[in-house]
Write a protein that holds these residues in place. Sequence first.
Motif, short mmCIF file in Angstrom:
data_model
loop_
_atom_site.label_atom_id
_atom_site.label_comp_id
_atom_site.label_asym_id
_atom_site.label_seq_id
_atom_site.Cartn_x
_atom_site.Cartn_y
_atom_site.Cartn_z
N GLN A 33 26.11 10.46 -36.42
CA GLN A 33 25.73 10.02 -35.08
C GLN A 33 26.80 9.13 -34.46
OE1 GLN A 33 24.38 6.77 -34.03
NE2 GLN A 33 24.57 5.77 -36.01
N PHE A 34 27.54 8.37 -35.29
CA PHE A 34 28.67 7.62 -34.75
C PHE A 34 29.73 8.57 -34.21
CE2 PHE A 34 27.22 4.18 -37.69
CZ PHE A 34 27.08 3.18 -36.73
N GLY A 35 30.03 9.61 -35.00
CA GLY A 35 31.05 10.58 -34.59
C GLY A 35 30.67 11.33 -33.33
N ILE A 36 29.42 11.72 -33.21
CA ILE A 36 28.97 12.46 -32.02
C ILE A 36 29.03 11.56 -30.79
CG2 ILE A 36 26.96 13.55 -30.95
CD1 ILE A 36 26.31 14.67 -33.76
N ARG A 37 28.60 10.31 -30.94
CA ARG A 37 28.68 9.39 -29.80
C ARG A 37 30.11 9.18 -29.35
NH1 ARG A 37 24.67 4.45 -31.45
NH2 ARG A 37 22.78 5.67 -31.61
N GLN A 38 31.01 9.02 -30.32
CA GLN A 38 32.41 8.81 -29.96
C GLN A 38 33.00 10.07 -29.33
OE1 GLN A 38 33.96 7.59 -33.75
NE2 GLN A 38 33.69 5.43 -33.30
N LEU A 39 32.59 11.23 -29.80
CA LEU A 39 33.09 12.48 -29.23
C LEU A 39 32.61 12.66 -27.79
CD1 LEU A 39 34.65 15.08 -29.77
CD2 LEU A 39 32.51 16.09 -30.60
N LEU A 40 31.35 12.33 -27.54
CA LEU A 40 30.81 12.47 -26.19
C LEU A 40 31.44 11.49 -25.20
CD1 LEU A 40 27.02 13.05 -26.98
CD2 LEU A 40 28.73 14.75 -26.27
N HIS A 41 31.83 10.34 -25.69
CA HIS A 41 32.42 9.31 -24.82
C HIS A 41 33.86 9.02 -25.27
CE1 HIS A 41 28.43 8.68 -23.20
NE2 HIS A 41 27.97 8.56 -24.43
N PHE A 42 34.61 10.09 -25.50
CA PHE A 42 35.95 9.95 -26.07
C PHE A 42 36.86 9.08 -25.22
CE2 PHE A 42 40.29 11.23 -26.99
CZ PHE A 42 40.30 11.18 -28.38
N ILE A 92 36.74 10.65 -35.74
CA ILE A 92 35.65 11.55 -35.36
C ILE A 92 35.60 12.75 -36.31
CG2 ILE A 92 34.88 13.17 -33.57
CD1 ILE A 92 35.89 11.12 -31.51
N THR A 93 36.76 13.29 -36.64
CA THR A 93 36.81 14.42 -37.58
C THR A 93 36.25 14.02 -38.93
OG1 THR A 93 38.76 15.26 -36.44
CG2 THR A 93 38.33 16.12 -38.64
N ILE A 94 36.65 12.85 -39.42
CA ILE A 94 36.13 12.37 -40.70
C ILE A 94 34.61 12.20 -40.62
CG2 ILE A 94 36.05 10.34 -42.21
CD1 ILE A 94 39.06 10.04 -41.74
N GLU A 95 34.14 11.58 -39.55
CA GLU A 95 32.72 11.30 -39.42
C GLU A 95 31.88 12.57 -39.35
OE1 GLU A 95 33.09 6.99 -37.17
OE2 GLU A 95 32.80 8.80 -35.97
N ILE A 96 32.35 13.59 -38.65
CA ILE A 96 31.54 14.79 -38.48
C ILE A 96 31.72 15.76 -39.65
CG2 ILE A 96 31.19 16.83 -37.04
CD1 ILE A 96 31.72 15.04 -34.60
#
Length: 163
Positions: free
Chosen positions: A35-44, A67-71
Motif C-alpha cells: 500500500q505504501f508502493g501503490i500510494r507513491q506510484l499514484l502520487h509519483f 516503488i519497485t521493491i515495495e510492489i
Amino acid sequence: MTNIFKLIYIRTTGYSYTNLGRLFLRLFVGVMLMQFGIRQLLHFDEAAVNFPATLGMNAEVSLAVMITIEIVCSLFIMFGFCTRMMVLPPFIAMILAEYHLLQSTAMATYDISWTQPVYIPILFMGIYFFILLVGPGKISVDYFLSLHFIHTDNQSEAELEEV
C-alpha cells in the motif's frame, strides 16, 4: 466444566498453527508494504519532490526503485515465491529509510516520540528478519516447488520435514 476448560486449554496451547501463522504474516506484511508502493506510484510527482536521493541516485530514480521493491517484493512474499531472497531488498530499503528518518529529525534519538514515523521501518525490519529466519512455511509456492523438485529427482520428502 473442568473437562471443557481442559479441552479449550489444550486446543489453544497445545496445537501449533505455524504454517498458517507464516502465511498470515507474509500476507500482512506484503499488503502493508504494497500500500505504501501503490500510494507513491499514484502520487509519483508529489512524492518525488520530498523523496531523498540515496545511493548516488537522484530522487526520481530512488523513488522508482523503492516503488519497485515495495510492489514486486511484496507480491513475491505474499505468494511465498523466492521468499528468503525477496525479503532482503525491502529489509535494506527499511534500513535506508530508518537512516534517513533519523538523520532528518532534529531531535536526539532518545527524545523521539512514539507518534513519529521513525518506528515503522524498524517494525518492517523485524518482520522481514523473522520471515528470513523461519522461511515461508508449507503454504507457499516455495514449498510446492521444493516438493516438485524432490519428486522429479526421486528423493524422499524427509528433507522438507523441518520446513
